[in-house]
Design an enzyme around this catalytic site. Structure first.
Site, PDB file in Angstrom:
ATOM      1  N   TYR A 157       0.973  42.488 -23.986  1.00  0.00           N
ATOM      2  CA  TYR A 157       1.763  41.721 -24.946  1.00  0.00           C
ATOM      3  C   TYR A 157       2.454  40.521 -24.308  1.00  0.00           C
ATOM      4  O   TYR A 157       2.461  40.371 -23.093  1.00  0.00           O
ATOM      5  CB  TYR A 157       2.720  42.592 -25.742  1.00  0.00           C
ATOM      6  CG  TYR A 157       3.852  43.338 -25.069  1.00  0.00           C
ATOM      7  CD1 TYR A 157       4.260  43.110 -23.773  1.00  0.00           C
ATOM      8  CD2 TYR A 157       4.544  44.295 -25.812  1.00  0.00           C
ATOM      9  CE1 TYR A 157       5.319  43.798 -23.221  1.00  0.00           C
ATOM     10  CE2 TYR A 157       5.612  44.994 -25.276  1.00  0.00           C
ATOM     11  CZ  TYR A 157       6.005  44.741 -23.970  1.00  0.00           C
ATOM     12  OH  TYR A 157       7.053  45.434 -23.439  1.00  0.00           O
ATOM     13  N   GLU A 158       2.983  39.671 -25.160  1.00  0.00           N
ATOM     14  CA  GLU A 158       3.555  38.379 -24.769  1.00  0.00           C
ATOM     15  C   GLU A 158       2.509  37.502 -24.087  1.00  0.00           C
ATOM     16  O   GLU A 158       2.802  36.726 -23.187  1.00  0.00           O
ATOM     17  CB  GLU A 158       4.765  38.584 -23.852  1.00  0.00           C
ATOM     18  CG  GLU A 158       5.780  37.455 -23.918  1.00  0.00           C
ATOM     19  CD  GLU A 158       6.394  37.291 -25.299  1.00  0.00           C
ATOM     20  OE1 GLU A 158       6.264  36.197 -25.861  1.00  0.00           O
ATOM     21  OE2 GLU A 158       6.968  38.252 -25.826  1.00  0.00           O
ATOM     22  N   GLY A 159       1.271  37.646 -24.543  1.00  0.00           N
ATOM     23  CA  GLY A 159       0.157  36.892 -23.976  1.00  0.00           C
ATOM     24  C   GLY A 159      -0.575  37.731 -22.954  1.00  0.00           C
ATOM     25  O   GLY A 159      -0.062  37.962 -21.849  1.00  0.00           O
TER      26      GLY A 159
END
Length: 592
Positions: free
Chosen positions: A434-436
């Site tokens: 997550y968060e890229g």
């Protein structure tokens, strides 16, 4: 059940001796005297040990549940959340005018590591709120700030970020959530978002969602995206809660880890939303908080490794298995403790040298964010922007690896849930996604950050490393154990960058096929720099007659291990990069 003790001595070493924060010219850093930071970290450590850590395993086992539209968090979370509110921890590094304490982001980062190591799933409720606050601070109107921030800083209300949809993850240009303008200036938000951490729960009075959606007239792709504030309960003019908004939880995702955090499918059915920032500039507005958010995820990665490492050390000292090959070290017992065996030592040294190097790297990154925000330093802003995908990608990859290595120390018991080690690995795993996702971090690093502002930030990084080596090369012990390996690793990084320059324009795949290796190569160089700085500080302490000699000697031995056993991986990553794209792209899609 695993336990956790905040590594305050090591944190103080990084803050006071490696970064020398109290002597910094960054506004607010003069307040970070050792006595003050020690008091803050000690108090955070008590809460982590006594309140958060005991809920980690039970929250993992119980998880969250959705009943009749209401999301319930695990037993004990409400009381723990009340303790966080009472202590004002969420507002530690937030503006005083909204109820915060205006301490540097660096101090918030150190406290954040303690809370994440103790209970990552729980800490996400306030962590997501902190990120939403940052976005409103950066882009909100004065009225929006007055309406939302005092309640969010106090944790009366929490916050989320709503980006992902079922058909689009990284490629947000494909999102379908729509925002239709209304006569009163608000927008009607309709669509579905997935993977929303802390999307709903029973811990706060209200949840303030930040939602990406497309408003009319913005065009296709990401250029048409805007950012909206969509509260769970509408807020009346006097600041009290009004009617329930048309936003609901479709389901709670069943996940591999972070079970104590409610990861929700959110349905918006004509919900009332308010534009945050400029129309059709939602992606730009969201990305202003990405350095902070991605550094926070990098922290999560190594913090889970740090907690797992602590428990692995305790187990290795306690568990009796076999005899040392050099002779019994526990002759009165039936066997020697695991820690006498060289392969266990190797495993633990891999963990220890990574965690301590990662802590220094992350704290340095946080100090750059402070310098950029508090001093308006464009060079610091550019450097931390360059380093952010490395912090996020490298530290989460290696943090997960560290958690798995800690689990390995336990042997078969590490695979059994009652020992708690699998939770660290399961919780750490999401940080790579997550968060890229980390592959995207690598593409961002090579495809965007290296060439940003004409490449001046990566050039500045190389000059920083070169300057540090030159400044300290008269120290023979530092030169042999730290500076020479750092110099060799830095040359590997420069050679990789040169390969991209020479081949990337004519064959972009040549750069992108090596991007993941480049991210790790860069990460190793950064940890090598941190270990060299740490070694200089430890050596100075010993020369000056420090009382705690064992701490500094241990620090130097751990650093030498990293420089000799881990840093040489830069040569492997360089060789992979220089092999180009042909081997990677050799097979047609149908051959897989």
């Amino acid at each position: 059940m695993p336990s956790y003790t905040a590594p305050i001595r090591d944190m103080q070493f990084v803050l006071n001796e490696v970064l020398n924060v109290a002597a910094s010219d960054v506004p607010g850093y003069g307040d970070l005297e050792p006595e003050f930071t020690s008091a803050v970290l000690e108090e955070a450590g008590k809460i982590a040990r006594d309140v958060l850590a005991p809920l980690n395993a039970s929250g993992d086992a119980e998880g969250c549940r959705l009943e009749n539209g209401v999301v319930y968090t695990p037993k004990g979370y409400k009381d723990a959340f009340a303790a966080m509110k009472e202590g004002g921890w969420n507002g530690l590094d937030l503006p005083e005018e909204y109820g915060g304490q205006n301490m540097p982001y660096l101090l918030g980062t150190a406290v954040g590591e303690i809370f994440v190591s103790a209970n990552m799933a729980f800490n996400m409720y306030q962590g997501l709120t902190h990120g939403a606050i940052s976005a409103i601070l950066a882009h909100g109107t004065e009225a929006q700030k007055e309406t939302y921030l005092p309640k969010m800083v106090a944790l009366d209300w929490t916050g989320t970020m709503n980006l992902t949809e079922p058909h689009c993850g990284t490629d947000l240009g494909l999102l379908r959530t729509r925002a239709e303008p209304q006569p009163d200036g608000s927008y009607s938000i309709t669509g579905q978002k997935i993977f929303i951490s802390a999307g709903d729960h029973d811990l706060s009075e209200n949840v303030i969602h930040l939602v990406l959606a497309k408003a009319p007239g913005g065009g296709e792709g990401t250029k048409g995206i805007s950012l909206f504030i969509v509260p769970k309960f509408l807020v009346t003019e006097d600041g009290s809660l009004g009617a329930r908004n048309a936003v609901s939880v479709g389901k709670i995702e069943e996940k591999m880890g972070i079970h104590g955090n409610a990861t929700c499918v959110m349905n918006y059915d004509g919900a009332t939303g308010y534009l945050l920032g400029d129309l059709h500039k939602g992606m730009r507005n969201m990305f202003t908080m990405m350095n902070e958010a991605r550094l926070g995820v990098g922290l999560q990665g190594y913090a889970q490794g740090a907690a797992a490492y602590q428990n692995a050390v305790a187990y290795a000292k306690d568990r009796l298995q076999g005899r040392a090959v050099t002779g019994a070290e526990n002759p009165s017992g039936p066997a020697d403790p695991l820690i006498v065996h060289p392969d266990i030592r190797r495993n633990l040294m891999d963990q220890k040298s990574f965690v301590e190097g990662a802590r220094a790297f992350t704290f340095w990154g946080a100090s750059l964010i402070d310098r950029a925000h508090r001093s308006g330093d464009a060079a610091a802003e550019g450097l931390v922007s360059l380093l952010t995908p490395v912090i996020k990608g490298f530290l989460t990859d290696k943090g997960f690896e560290t958690a798995v290595n800690a689990q390995q120390v336990y042997g078969g018991h590490g695979y059994i849930e009652e020992w708690g080690m699998s939770q660290f690995a399961r919780d750490a795993r999401i940080t790579m996604i997550y968060e890229g996702a980390n592959g995207v971090q690598a593409l961002d690093l090579v495809g965007r950050k290296l060439a940003q502002d004409g490449g001046k930030h990566v050039i500045a990084f190389f000059e920083m490393v070169k300057g540090f080596i030159k400044e300290n090369e008269d120290d023979a012990a530092l030169k042999k154990g730290f500076l020479d390996p750092l110099k060799a690793a830095s040359k590997d990084l420069q050679a990789a960058g040169m390969f991209f320059m020479q081949n990337g324009m004519k064959n972009p795949n040549a750069a992108l096929a090596g991007s993941y290796d480049f991210m790790h190569l860069f990460g190793h160089v950064c940890l090598g720099l941190m270990w060299a700085r740490s070694a200089r500080a430890a050596t100075a302490a010993l020369v000056n007659g420090a009382d705690d000699r064992a701490f500094y000697e241990t620090k130097l031995a751990t650093g030498r291990y990293y420089m000799a056993r881990q840093l040489p991986m830069t040569a492997t990553h360089l060789a992979r990069i220089q092999s180009g794209a042909d081997l990677v792209m050799a097979l047609p899609a149908e051959a897989f």
